[in-house]
Design a protein around this motif. Structure first.
Motif, short mmCIF file in Angstrom:
data_model
loop_
_atom_site.label_atom_id
_atom_site.label_comp_id
_atom_site.label_asym_id
_atom_site.label_seq_id
_atom_site.Cartn_x
_atom_site.Cartn_y
_atom_site.Cartn_z
N ARG A 1 8.28 3.53 11.30
CA ARG A 1 9.60 3.32 11.92
C ARG A 1 9.49 3.06 13.42
NH1 ARG A 1 11.70 7.66 10.41
NH2 ARG A 1 12.67 6.84 8.52
N GLU A 2 8.60 3.78 14.08
CA GLU A 2 8.51 3.67 15.54
C GLU A 2 8.08 2.27 16.00
OE1 GLU A 2 6.53 5.91 19.42
OE2 GLU A 2 6.31 6.77 17.41
N ILE A 3 7.21 1.61 15.25
CA ILE A 3 6.79 0.27 15.68
C ILE A 3 7.64 -0.83 15.05
CG2 ILE A 3 4.43 0.93 16.21
CD1 ILE A 3 3.56 -0.18 13.52
N ASP A 4 8.39 -0.50 14.00
CA ASP A 4 9.23 -1.51 13.36
C ASP A 4 10.61 -1.61 13.99
OD1 ASP A 4 7.28 -2.29 11.58
OD2 ASP A 4 7.95 -0.97 9.97
N THR A 5 11.03 -0.54 14.67
CA THR A 5 12.40 -0.52 15.20
C THR A 5 12.46 -0.43 16.72
OG1 THR A 5 12.56 1.90 14.96
CG2 THR A 5 13.29 0.55 13.10
N ALA A 6 11.42 0.11 17.36
CA ALA A 6 11.45 0.27 18.82
C ALA A 6 10.81 -0.92 19.53
CB ALA A 6 10.72 1.57 19.21
N GLY B 1 0.80 -1.22 0.00
CA GLY B 1 0.00 0.00 0.00
C GLY B 1 0.83 1.26 0.00
N PHE B 2 2.06 1.19 0.53
CA PHE B 2 2.98 2.31 0.51
C PHE B 2 4.27 1.89 -0.17
CE2 PHE B 2 0.64 3.17 4.59
CZ PHE B 2 0.03 4.36 4.19
N CYS B 3 4.98 2.85 -0.73
CA CYS B 3 6.32 2.55 -1.24
C CYS B 3 7.21 2.30 -0.03
CB CYS B 3 6.86 3.71 -2.08
SG CYS B 3 7.19 5.23 -1.13
N SER B 4 8.36 1.67 -0.25
CA SER B 4 9.24 1.30 0.86
C SER B 4 9.70 2.50 1.66
CB SER B 4 10.44 0.52 0.34
OG SER B 4 11.16 1.28 -0.61
N GLU C 1 9.21 5.30 6.78
CA GLU C 1 9.08 6.56 7.51
C GLU C 1 7.88 6.55 8.46
OE1 GLU C 1 8.21 11.29 6.52
OE2 GLU C 1 8.86 9.93 4.92
N ILE C 2 6.75 6.07 7.97
CA ILE C 2 5.51 6.09 8.77
C ILE C 2 5.57 5.14 9.95
CG2 ILE C 2 3.04 5.57 8.74
CD1 ILE C 2 3.04 6.51 5.79
N ASP D 1 1.14 6.38 20.67
CA ASP D 1 1.52 6.51 19.27
C ASP D 1 1.75 5.13 18.64
OD1 ASP D 1 1.32 9.25 19.12
OD2 ASP D 1 3.45 9.61 19.54
N GLN D 2 2.41 4.24 19.39
CA GLN D 2 2.63 2.89 18.88
C GLN D 2 1.30 2.17 18.65
OE1 GLN D 2 5.33 0.33 20.93
NE2 GLN D 2 7.04 1.76 20.86
N LEU D 3 0.38 2.27 19.59
CA LEU D 3 -0.91 1.62 19.45
C LEU D 3 -1.67 2.18 18.25
CD1 LEU D 3 -2.01 1.47 23.21
CD2 LEU D 3 -0.93 -0.33 21.85
N PHE D 4 -1.60 3.49 18.07
CA PHE D 4 -2.25 4.13 16.93
C PHE D 4 -1.66 3.60 15.62
CE2 PHE D 4 -2.25 7.38 13.63
CZ PHE D 4 -3.57 7.80 13.60
N LEU D 5 -0.34 3.51 15.54
CA LEU D 5 0.32 3.08 14.30
C LEU D 5 0.02 1.62 13.97
CD1 LEU D 5 3.76 4.89 14.62
CD2 LEU D 5 1.95 5.39 12.97
N HIS D 6 -0.07 0.77 14.97
CA HIS D 6 -0.44 -0.62 14.71
C HIS D 6 -1.85 -0.68 14.12
CE1 HIS D 6 2.88 -3.05 16.16
NE2 HIS D 6 2.96 -2.31 17.26
#
Length: 274
Positions: free
Chosen positions: A50-55, A39-42, A47-48, A63-68
């Motif tokens: 990053r917080e849940i993929d790396t932290a 749905g998004f380019c890499s 960028e969108i 913010d993490q709950l929102f992004l998931h």
């Protein structure tokens, strides 16, 4: 995904056609293919999210709950739009070949229209509850999250999905569910739903939310996943421990509820957790 993959693969339910009839089976899938969302380019995806993929996961981080939840909603929107576009193109091709008449109502035409409506409604849902506050300092304004933590739980499954549950037979409510291991001994389940739908959402999830025993919660959660979610990931080494009966029972239940949600009971063999 590292905690669920073995030799670069995971297990997923897949459908294929065999002699003009669909066949559902558990199959090994490459971990990258299983987790890739187009749905998004890499660049923007990185960028969108990053917080849940790396932290490290933090259940108190709004913010993490929102992004998931946002990722799950966006995956569902992309799937709805892609499916609607393909069905609509099939209908247009049938009209062009003279197989359908667009001047009269037909089953194929109605299915195409219904899927376009579904995609548009999903778009409005994301705009209302996500896009409108994405850049807000307070991302907890529109959504409520309920996190359930399973301690001493080895990695077995992962889920990222948005689905609808029936509310007293008069309406439905959209629920977002994320399940994933955060370590070799802990898995979390995150239920997310609009605050505007809080009463309905908590009603349809009351069995799980009120259960006290973790084994009971895991079984109810497993049944919900099998009944409502088409794409869930299973760790191969865990899948290999299943009996042939358990594998077939889950496949049968999945097929039985694929089109219409039906009660499948709460048999122990539905459990997707050790």
């Amino acid at each position: 995904m590292d905690l669920l993959s073995d030799a670069g693969h995971v297990i997923m339910l897949k459908m294929r056609y065999e002699k003009d009839s669909p066949k559902t089976e558990f199959r090994k899938v490459g971990r990258k293919k299983a987790s890739t969302f187009t749905g998004f380019c890499s660049e923007h995806d990185g960028e969108i999210f990053r917080e849940i993929d790396t932290a490290q996961f933090d259940s108190a981080n709004r913010d993490q709950l929102f992004l998931h939840a946002f990722r799950s909603a966006t995956k569902e929107l992309h799937a709805c739009m892609d499916g609607a576009a393909k069905i609509q193109q099939t209908y247009i091709s049938a009209v062009e070949k003279g197989l359908e008449d667009d001047a009269i109502d037909s089953e194929v035409g109605m299915v195409a229209t219904q899927n376009l409506i579904k995609a548009y409604e999903m778009y409005l849902f994301r705009v209302r509850y996500f896009d409108s506050i994405f850049d807000s300092y307070d991302r907890s304004k529109t959504f409520e999250h309920k996190v359930i933590e399973f301690e001493r739980q080895s990695p077995t499954i992962a889920v990222s999905s948005l689905f609808s549950l029936d509310y007293k037979g008069i309406s439905s409510v959209r629920i977002i569910l994320n399940v994933f291991p955060v370590s070799s001994e802990k898995t979390v389940a995150i239920f997310s739903f609009p605050k505007a739908e809080r009463v309905k959402s908590r009603y349809v999830l009351s069995d799980i939310f009120s259960a006290k025993d973790q084994s009971r919660i895991k079984l109810l959660l497993s049944v919900m996943i099998i009944r409502n979610i088409e794409n869930f990931i299973v760790r191969p080494t865990y899948y290999e421990e299943w009996s042939d009966e358990k594998k077939q029972k889950i496949i049968d239940a999945f097929i039985h509820t694929l089109v219409v949600d039906r009660d499948i009971g709460e048999a122990a063999y539905y459990s997707l957790f050790e």
